[in-house]
Every structure is written in structure tokens, then in C-alpha cells.
Design a protein around this motif. Structure first.
Motif, short mmCIF file in Angstrom:
data_model
loop_
_atom_site.label_atom_id
_atom_site.label_comp_id
_atom_site.label_asym_id
_atom_site.label_seq_id
_atom_site.Cartn_x
_atom_site.Cartn_y
_atom_site.Cartn_z
N ASP A 194 0.88 -1.16 0.00
CA ASP A 194 0.00 0.00 0.00
C ASP A 194 0.93 1.22 0.00
O ASP A 194 2.12 1.11 0.32
CB ASP A 194 -0.89 -0.03 1.24
N LEU A 195 0.39 2.38 -0.34
CA LEU A 195 1.25 3.58 -0.43
C LEU A 195 1.06 4.53 0.75
O LEU A 195 1.98 4.73 1.56
CB LEU A 195 0.95 4.31 -1.75
N ASP A 196 -0.14 5.15 0.82
CA ASP A 196 -0.38 6.19 1.83
C ASP A 196 -0.34 5.58 3.24
O ASP A 196 -1.15 4.71 3.57
CB ASP A 196 -1.76 6.83 1.60
N GLY A 197 0.62 6.01 4.04
CA GLY A 197 0.75 5.49 5.40
C GLY A 197 1.66 4.28 5.49
O GLY A 197 1.98 3.81 6.57
N VAL A 198 2.09 3.76 4.33
CA VAL A 198 3.01 2.61 4.34
C VAL A 198 4.37 3.04 3.80
O VAL A 198 5.40 2.83 4.44
CB VAL A 198 2.43 1.42 3.54
N ILE A 199 4.38 3.65 2.62
CA ILE A 199 5.65 4.12 2.04
C ILE A 199 5.84 5.61 2.36
O ILE A 199 6.95 6.05 2.67
CB ILE A 199 5.68 3.87 0.51
N VAL A 257 1.97 11.24 -5.69
CA VAL A 257 2.61 11.08 -4.38
C VAL A 257 4.00 10.44 -4.56
O VAL A 257 4.99 10.91 -3.99
CB VAL A 257 1.73 10.22 -3.44
N LEU A 258 4.07 9.39 -5.38
CA LEU A 258 5.37 8.73 -5.60
C LEU A 258 6.36 9.68 -6.26
O LEU A 258 7.54 9.71 -5.91
CB LEU A 258 5.18 7.47 -6.46
N THR A 259 5.87 10.47 -7.19
CA THR A 259 6.75 11.45 -7.86
C THR A 259 7.24 12.47 -6.85
O THR A 259 8.44 12.79 -6.81
CB THR A 259 5.99 12.13 -9.02
N ALA A 260 6.32 12.99 -6.02
CA ALA A 260 6.71 14.01 -5.03
C ALA A 260 7.74 13.46 -4.04
O ALA A 260 8.59 14.20 -3.55
CB ALA A 260 5.47 14.50 -4.29
N ALA A 261 7.64 12.16 -3.77
CA ALA A 261 8.58 11.54 -2.81
C ALA A 261 9.86 11.06 -3.51
O ALA A 261 10.76 10.51 -2.85
CB ALA A 261 7.90 10.36 -2.11
N GLY A 262 9.94 11.24 -4.84
CA GLY A 262 11.14 10.82 -5.58
C GLY A 262 11.25 9.32 -5.75
O GLY A 262 12.35 8.78 -5.95
N LEU A 263 10.12 8.62 -5.70
CA LEU A 263 10.15 7.15 -5.74
C LEU A 263 9.46 6.56 -6.97
O LEU A 263 9.36 5.34 -7.09
CB LEU A 263 9.47 6.57 -4.49
N ARG A 264 8.98 7.41 -7.86
CA ARG A 264 8.19 6.90 -8.98
C ARG A 264 8.95 5.86 -9.78
O ARG A 264 8.38 4.85 -10.22
CB ARG A 264 7.75 8.08 -9.88
N ASP A 265 10.25 6.09 -9.98
CA ASP A 265 11.03 5.20 -10.85
C ASP A 265 11.32 3.83 -10.22
O ASP A 265 11.84 2.94 -10.88
CB ASP A 265 12.38 5.85 -11.21
N ARG A 266 11.01 3.68 -8.95
CA ARG A 266 11.32 2.41 -8.29
C ARG A 266 10.31 1.33 -8.60
O ARG A 266 10.54 0.17 -8.27
CB ARG A 266 11.39 2.61 -6.78
#
Ligand code: BG6
Length: 244
Positions: A12-17, A140-149
Motif C-alpha cells: 500500500d502507499l499512503d501510510g506505508v511508504i 505522491v510517488l513522484t513528489a517523494a522521488g520514488l516513482r522510478d522504483r
């Protein structure tokens, strides 16, 4: 947690990553507090968030919340011309989303323990993907710099486009496993929301890990989590031992 027989982890993303569950909570609070106050309805609280909204697709969270106060609204349409002012489920959702995007613009950093666990999974050759109810997951992933993962993301937009039922149904997690090419029984699900833990428990996955960000350890265990952590870094020692 040992990782024997585990080939993939479905996050899950929100609250997990990322700590974006807090931003969702704040946005829901502002929108529903204003809506209920203006109508003399029992005040909205964070308890309402955990019971009726957390982890579910946007419109389903709104419908559950309204039903809990004995209210119903027409669904309206996503492209409702009345936009955020429409007195429809989509109108309320758009109001909340405007607030959420403002909060996201303030910036977000992933939980360090979650990034460390992702690194450890990569090092161990275990696949990972994101399964989120949110239509904002990519932002959210882009803002956290994790989209490419992540090569595989099953989010609220994918679920809507493919007609996949949202959490607490297991289907979005099963779709994530399918896209990774890993059988469900070789996947771990990691979730902070009751609806997400229920989805994991219903899907026949190897294990469901609950992350207690406010839902409560006992509640997550009772709803189907096999274990509960407060930080994903707690999962790293078991992973390293298993691969030694
Ligand atoms: O409104 P969105 O961004 O599509 O998100 C829907 C839900 O997505 C989930 O990931 C969050 O836990 C919820 O808080 C949120 O309500």
C-alpha cells in the motif's frame, strides 16, 4: 518476519511508504467538518476516518461516511460541470481532492524505514509493486522521488479503468501480483488501513503485514494481519537472515 517462499511484496502507499495518510486525513477532516457543520450534522472526527474512509477508493469512502450519518447523495459524474460545488458524492470528492493536492504541494518525504526495506528487497532480488486505492498515487510517488522504483502500480485510476473492485476486496492486490507474474501465495501484502488488511486477508497471500499508523495494533490483527509493525525497517533483519 522471515521471507521464505516470498517472491514479491505488494505495498500500500499512503501510510506505508509515505506519510500521506496524514495528508488524506487532514483533507477529509477539512472537507467533512465544513460539510457537516453547515448542516448541523454530528461533527466529523479522526475516528470516522479510520472506520469509514481509510484505504477505500474515494467515492466508496464518501458513501460509507455519509451512510454512517444516515445521509445519501447522488453519485454525480466525475466530470460534473458543477465541480467541487456539486452536492454529489463526486462533488465532495473533488472538494477533498483540491485540499489534498494543496497539502501535497507542501512536499512529502518517504518514511526512511520504508525506503530502507525497499532497498533490502532489491538487494535480495524480491519484486515489489504499489497497490493503492488513491487516484493520486503517481503524484505522491513522484513528489517523494520514488516513482522510478516501481514498474507496476495498481492505483485508483487503474482500478477505475479496468473495472477492478477496490479494497476491502482483494482484487487490486491480486492484479498487482498478476502483473508481477508472481502467484498470490508467494506475495506479502503490507497495509496500514483496516480495509487494506481485509483485502490482503481475503486474497490468499503468503502473509499480511499491518503497519500501525493509528488504526491500532489489535484491530489490524483482528482484521487479518499476521503481524503488526510500526516501521518497515523492523522487517529487514528477517529478510537478511533468510538470504544468508
Ligand atoms: O482521493 P484519492 O487520492 O483517490 O484517495 C482515496 C484513498 O486512498 C487511500 O490510499 C487513502 O488511504 C485514503 O485516505 C484515501 O481516501
Amino acid at each position: 518476519m522471515d521471507h521464505d517462499g516470498v517472491d514479491a511484496v505488494l505495498f500500500d502507499l499512503d501510510g506505508v511508504i509515505t506519510p500521506t495518510a496524514e495528508k488524506h486525513m487532514e483533507a477529509w477532516n477539512r472537507m467533512f467538518s465544513a460539510y457537516f457543520d453547515a448542516r448541523g450534522i454530528d461533527p466529523y472526527s479522526d475516528e470516522d476516518y479510520f472506520r469509514y474512509i481509510d484505504g477505500k477508493p474515494r467515492v466508496e469512502g464518501i458513501a460509507s461516511m455519509l451512510a454512517a450519518r444516515g445521509l445519501t447523495l447522488p453519485e454525480g459524474s466525475d466530470d460534473d460541470e458543477a465541480g467541487p460545488d456539486a452536492d454529489t458524492i463526486h462533488g465532495l470528492g473533488t472538494r477533498k481532492n483540491v485540499i489534498f493536492r494543496e497539502l501535497l504541494d507542501e512536499g512529502i518525504e518517504a518514511y526512511p524505514g520504508s525506503v530502507a526495506y525497499l532497498d533490502a528487497l532489491d538487494a535480495a532480488g524480491i519484486a515489489s509493486c504499489v497497490v493503492s486505492s488513491s487516484k493520486n498515487a503517481e503524484a505522491v510517488l513522484t513528489a517523494a522521488g520514488l516513482r522510478d522504483r516501481f514498474d507496476v502500480i495498481v492505483d485508483g485510476l487503474v482500478a477505475a479503468a479496468e473495472g477492478i473492485p477496490g479494497k476491502p476486496k482483494p482484487d487490486t492486490y491480486l492484479r498487482g501480483a498478476e502483473l508481477l507474474g508472481v502467484p498470490a501465495e508467494r506475495c506479502v501484502v503490507i497495509e496500514d488501513a483496516v480495509s487494506g488488511v481485509q483485502a490482503g486477508a481475503a486474497g490468499g497471500f503468503a502473509r499480511v503485514v499491518g503497519v500501525d499508523r493509528g488504526a491500532g495494533r489489535e484491530t489490524l490483527l483482528a482484521e487479518g494481519a499476521d503481524l503488526v509493525v510500526v516501521d518497515l525497517a523492523e522487517l529487514i533483519p528477517g529478510l537478511q537472515e533468510a538470504r544468508r
